[in-house]
Scaffold this motif. Structure first.
Motif, short mmCIF file in Angstrom:
data_model
loop_
_atom_site.label_atom_id
_atom_site.label_comp_id
_atom_site.label_asym_id
_atom_site.label_seq_id
_atom_site.Cartn_x
_atom_site.Cartn_y
_atom_site.Cartn_z
N LYS A 6 0.83 -1.22 0.00
CA LYS A 6 0.00 0.00 0.00
C LYS A 6 0.86 1.27 0.00
O LYS A 6 0.62 2.19 -0.76
CB LYS A 6 -0.92 0.00 1.23
N VAL A 7 1.90 1.29 0.86
CA VAL A 7 2.70 2.53 0.98
C VAL A 7 3.75 2.66 -0.11
O VAL A 7 4.34 3.73 -0.29
CB VAL A 7 3.40 2.64 2.36
N GLY A 8 3.99 1.59 -0.85
CA GLY A 8 5.05 1.62 -1.86
C GLY A 8 4.67 2.44 -3.09
O GLY A 8 3.49 2.69 -3.34
N ILE A 9 5.69 2.84 -3.86
CA ILE A 9 5.39 3.57 -5.09
C ILE A 9 5.25 2.60 -6.28
O ILE A 9 4.57 2.90 -7.24
CB ILE A 9 6.46 4.66 -5.42
N TYR A 10 5.90 1.44 -6.17
CA TYR A 10 5.69 0.43 -7.21
C TYR A 10 5.83 -0.96 -6.59
O TYR A 10 6.45 -1.13 -5.54
CB TYR A 10 6.68 0.59 -8.38
N THR A 11 5.21 -1.92 -7.26
CA THR A 11 5.30 -3.32 -6.82
C THR A 11 5.78 -4.17 -7.98
O THR A 11 5.27 -4.04 -9.10
CB THR A 11 3.90 -3.81 -6.36
N VAL A 12 6.79 -4.99 -7.71
CA VAL A 12 7.22 -5.97 -8.71
C VAL A 12 6.27 -7.16 -8.57
O VAL A 12 6.25 -7.81 -7.52
CB VAL A 12 8.68 -6.40 -8.47
N VAL A 13 5.47 -7.40 -9.59
CA VAL A 13 4.46 -8.47 -9.52
C VAL A 13 4.91 -9.67 -10.36
O VAL A 13 5.25 -9.51 -11.53
CB VAL A 13 3.09 -7.96 -10.04
N LEU A 14 4.89 -10.84 -9.73
CA LEU A 14 5.18 -12.08 -10.46
C LEU A 14 3.86 -12.66 -10.92
O LEU A 14 2.92 -12.79 -10.13
CB LEU A 14 5.91 -13.07 -9.55
N ALA A 15 3.77 -12.98 -12.22
CA ALA A 15 2.50 -13.48 -12.76
C ALA A 15 2.76 -14.53 -13.84
O ALA A 15 3.84 -14.57 -14.44
CB ALA A 15 1.71 -12.31 -13.34
N LYS A 16 1.74 -15.34 -14.07
CA LYS A 16 1.84 -16.37 -15.11
C LYS A 16 1.66 -15.75 -16.49
O LYS A 16 0.67 -15.05 -16.74
CB LYS A 16 0.75 -17.43 -14.90
N THR A 17 2.60 -16.00 -17.38
CA THR A 17 2.47 -15.54 -18.76
C THR A 17 2.30 -16.73 -19.71
O THR A 17 1.99 -16.56 -20.88
CB THR A 17 3.71 -14.70 -19.18
N ASP A 18 2.55 -17.93 -19.20
CA ASP A 18 2.32 -19.13 -20.01
C ASP A 18 1.74 -20.21 -19.08
O ASP A 18 2.49 -20.87 -18.35
CB ASP A 18 3.64 -19.60 -20.65
N VAL A 19 0.42 -20.35 -19.13
CA VAL A 19 -0.22 -21.29 -18.19
C VAL A 19 -0.01 -22.75 -18.59
O VAL A 19 -0.28 -23.66 -17.81
CB VAL A 19 -1.75 -21.01 -18.05
N ASN A 20 0.48 -22.95 -19.82
CA ASN A 20 0.70 -24.34 -20.26
C ASN A 20 2.16 -24.78 -20.11
O ASN A 20 2.51 -25.89 -20.51
CB ASN A 20 0.28 -24.49 -21.74
N ALA A 21 2.98 -23.89 -19.56
CA ALA A 21 4.41 -24.21 -19.46
C ALA A 21 4.62 -25.48 -18.63
O ALA A 21 3.93 -25.72 -17.65
CB ALA A 21 5.16 -23.05 -18.83
N SER A 22 5.58 -26.27 -19.05
CA SER A 22 5.91 -27.48 -18.31
C SER A 22 7.44 -27.56 -18.18
O SER A 22 8.14 -27.58 -19.20
CB SER A 22 5.37 -28.70 -19.05
N PRO B 153 5.68 -25.83 -14.64
CA PRO B 153 4.95 -24.56 -14.55
C PRO B 153 5.82 -23.34 -14.22
O PRO B 153 5.48 -22.23 -14.62
CB PRO B 153 3.93 -24.80 -13.42
N HIS B 154 6.95 -23.53 -13.52
CA HIS B 154 7.74 -22.35 -13.15
C HIS B 154 8.36 -21.68 -14.38
O HIS B 154 8.84 -20.55 -14.30
CB HIS B 154 8.80 -22.71 -12.09
N LYS B 155 8.32 -22.37 -15.52
CA LYS B 155 8.87 -21.76 -16.74
C LYS B 155 7.87 -20.82 -17.43
O LYS B 155 8.15 -20.30 -18.50
CB LYS B 155 9.32 -22.85 -17.72
N GLY B 156 6.71 -20.63 -16.79
CA GLY B 156 5.70 -19.74 -17.39
C GLY B 156 5.45 -18.50 -16.56
O GLY B 156 4.37 -17.91 -16.63
N ILE B 157 6.44 -18.11 -15.75
CA ILE B 157 6.26 -16.95 -14.85
C ILE B 157 7.12 -15.78 -15.32
O ILE B 157 8.27 -15.97 -15.71
CB ILE B 157 6.65 -17.35 -13.39
N SER B 158 6.54 -14.56 -15.26
CA SER B 158 7.31 -13.36 -15.61
C SER B 158 7.13 -12.31 -14.53
O SER B 158 6.20 -12.38 -13.73
CB SER B 158 6.82 -12.78 -16.95
N ALA B 159 8.03 -11.32 -14.54
CA ALA B 159 7.98 -10.25 -13.53
C ALA B 159 7.58 -8.94 -14.20
O ALA B 159 8.02 -8.64 -15.32
CB ALA B 159 9.34 -10.11 -12.86
N PHE B 160 6.76 -8.15 -13.49
CA PHE B 160 6.26 -6.88 -14.04
C PHE B 160 6.40 -5.75 -13.03
O PHE B 160 6.25 -5.96 -11.83
CB PHE B 160 4.78 -7.02 -14.42
N LEU B 161 6.65 -4.57 -13.57
CA LEU B 161 6.69 -3.38 -12.72
C LEU B 161 5.30 -2.74 -12.75
O LEU B 161 4.83 -2.33 -13.82
CB LEU B 161 7.74 -2.41 -13.28
#
Ligand SMILES: Cc1cc2nc3c(=O)[nH]c(=O)nc-3n(C[C@H](O)[C@H](O)[C@H](O)COP(=O)(O)OP(=O)(O)OC[C@H]3O[C@@H](n4cnc5c(N)ncnc54)[C@H](O)[C@@H]3O)c2cc1C
Length: 383
Positions: free
Chosen positions: A160-176, A178-186
């Motif tokens: 809440k108090v931060g100016i930005y959050t690095v969010v980890l999210a799935k960008t490939d739900v079919n990756a096998s 599964p950890h190979k389908g995660i990306s980071a976003f500002l």
């Protein structure tokens, strides 16, 4: 082999201690009770170069190393367990940008944190999964020139108090796997659809710990951090250093509780002599001292290896594991040394005891650290 800090590090430790005893120590109970993020204290520390000291100077950091930053973390929490960790963890969203971010991301976002413009966050954990990172359900989908994020993150420090959050999210739900389908976003925290709901806790009350709901949050394509679907691997790099930081903070908590207990044991009398003259109390203090000195060696060796360019994931995990468990044991015994007063709000040790508890949970539980160490020993992770 040299166990001493160098002259610059000794001066740094003295300077941080002076600041922490004046600007942090007197306000611990107040901030614990009002459960408010100590923004003014964070800004004062930033002004002196104590926030994100290892960030390069061109991005407003002090250009120091991991050892230096661990000294600062330790001294902050020696002064106060809650405020010390709250202001030091302002940099949670920094390493992912520092190591994988674009020049624009570093200049426009990361550089604001050491300057005192606001804390940052990293959002990995979700309501249904924490340790099992690859099971995350938050999605990021490309729509033209924008990423659209949907999902819920749980227990996000500075959400809440931060100016930005690095969010980890799935960008490939079919990756096998599964950890190979995660990306980071500002994600800027003032984006439409970003909502942070504070969570009430047993300790670290002046930390902002929030549930972060992402409801169709649109961010520019350029807000991807590093390479698509490499988020999990980037995260492993982040943990190498973040675990040392958490370890150093909890080492500071252990030191703060130990010093207070030692002082009290010299002043308080029972059966006509100071507590410290009773062997049962001496043994408690001896065990605290031994564990603290051991934790120091682990933390500073792990930090030294990072500065040498040879980060060791198993050692970073061992340092975090041991220091956080030490903080729990030491604060428990500190309350015992204080007797009834240890349980009262009159003394700091009750707060240290509550605050220490989260150390074996956040930034990977003790079980998760043992998994990393165990897999390294089994040859499944390169040391
Ligand atoms: C105050 C606070 C601040 C936090 N800040 C952040 C933050 O800024 N960003 C963020 O992303 N997260 C944050 N967290 C979340 C924290 O990292 C997670 O709570 C932690 O990783 C554990 O995840 P979980 O709570 O989902 O527990 P679970 O993963 O459900 O685990 C529950 C229990 O099972 C054990 N367990 C799980 N899997 C295994 C296994 N394979 N083998 C053995 N034991 C296992 C765990 O060790 C634990 O004891 C924070 C948490 C707290 C309390």
């Amino acid at each position: 082999m040299n166990f001493d800090f160098n002259e610059d590090q000794k001066m740094l430790q003295d300077a941080v201690r002076e600041f922490a005893e004046k600007e942090i120590m007197p306000y611990g109970r107040e901030y614990d009770e009002k459960a408010e993020y100590p923004m003014d204290i964070y800004k004062k520390a930033a002004k002196l170069g104590f926030i994100g000291a290892s960030i390069p100077e061109e991005y407003n950091g002090a250009g120091m190393g991991c050892v230096d930053e661990a000294i600062i973390s330790m001294e902050f929490c020696r002064a106060d367990s809650s405020i010390g960790s709250a202001i030091d963890l302002a940099t949670l969203g920094v390493p992912m940008l520092r190591y994988f971010g674009s020049e624009e991301q570093k200049e426009n976002f990361m550089a604001k944190v050491p300057k005192g413009e606001g804390p940052s966050a990293i959002a990995i954990t979700e309501p249904d999964c924490g340790t099992d990172v690859a099971a995350m359900r938050t999605r990021a989908q490309l729509d033209g020139d924008e990423w659209v994020l949907n999902g819920t993150k749980q227990f996000i420090t500075n959400g809440k108090v931060g100016i930005y959050t690095v969010v980890l999210a799935k960008t490939d739900v079919n990756a096998s796997p599964p950890h190979k389908g995660i990306s980071a976003f500002l994600v800027e925290t003032d984006r439409e659809g970003y909502k942070a709901n504070p969570i009430h806790k047993m300790g670290m009350n002046c930390h902002d710990t929030s549930e972060v709901v992402l409801n169709n949050v649109r961010i520019p394509k350029e807000n991807l951090i590093g390479v698509e679907n490499r988020g999990f691997y980037q995260l492993m790099r982040f943990f190498n250093e973040s675990r040392i930081k958490i370890g150093a903070l909890h080492l500071g908590i252990a030191i703060g509780a130990y010093e207070r207990a030692l002082q009290y044991a010299k002043e308080r009398k029972a059966f006509g002599k100071p507590l410290i003259e009773h062997q049962a109390i001496q043994f408690k203090l001896a065990d605290m001292f031994t564990a603290i000195e051991s934790a120091k060696l682990l933390i500073f060796k792990a930090a030294y290896l990072v500065d040498k360019g040879e980060p060791n994931p198993a050692l970073s995990s061992a340092a975090k594991l041991y220091a956080s468990e030490t903080a729990i044991k030491v604060t428990y015994e500190a309350v015992q040394v204080f007797g009834g007063y240890g349980f009262s709000k009159e003394y700091d040790v009750e707060r240290y005891y509550r605050d220490a508890r989260v150390g074996t949970i956040y930034e990977g539980t003790s079980e998760a650290q043992r998994i990393v160490i165990g897999r390294t020993l089994a040859g499944r992770i390169k040391s």
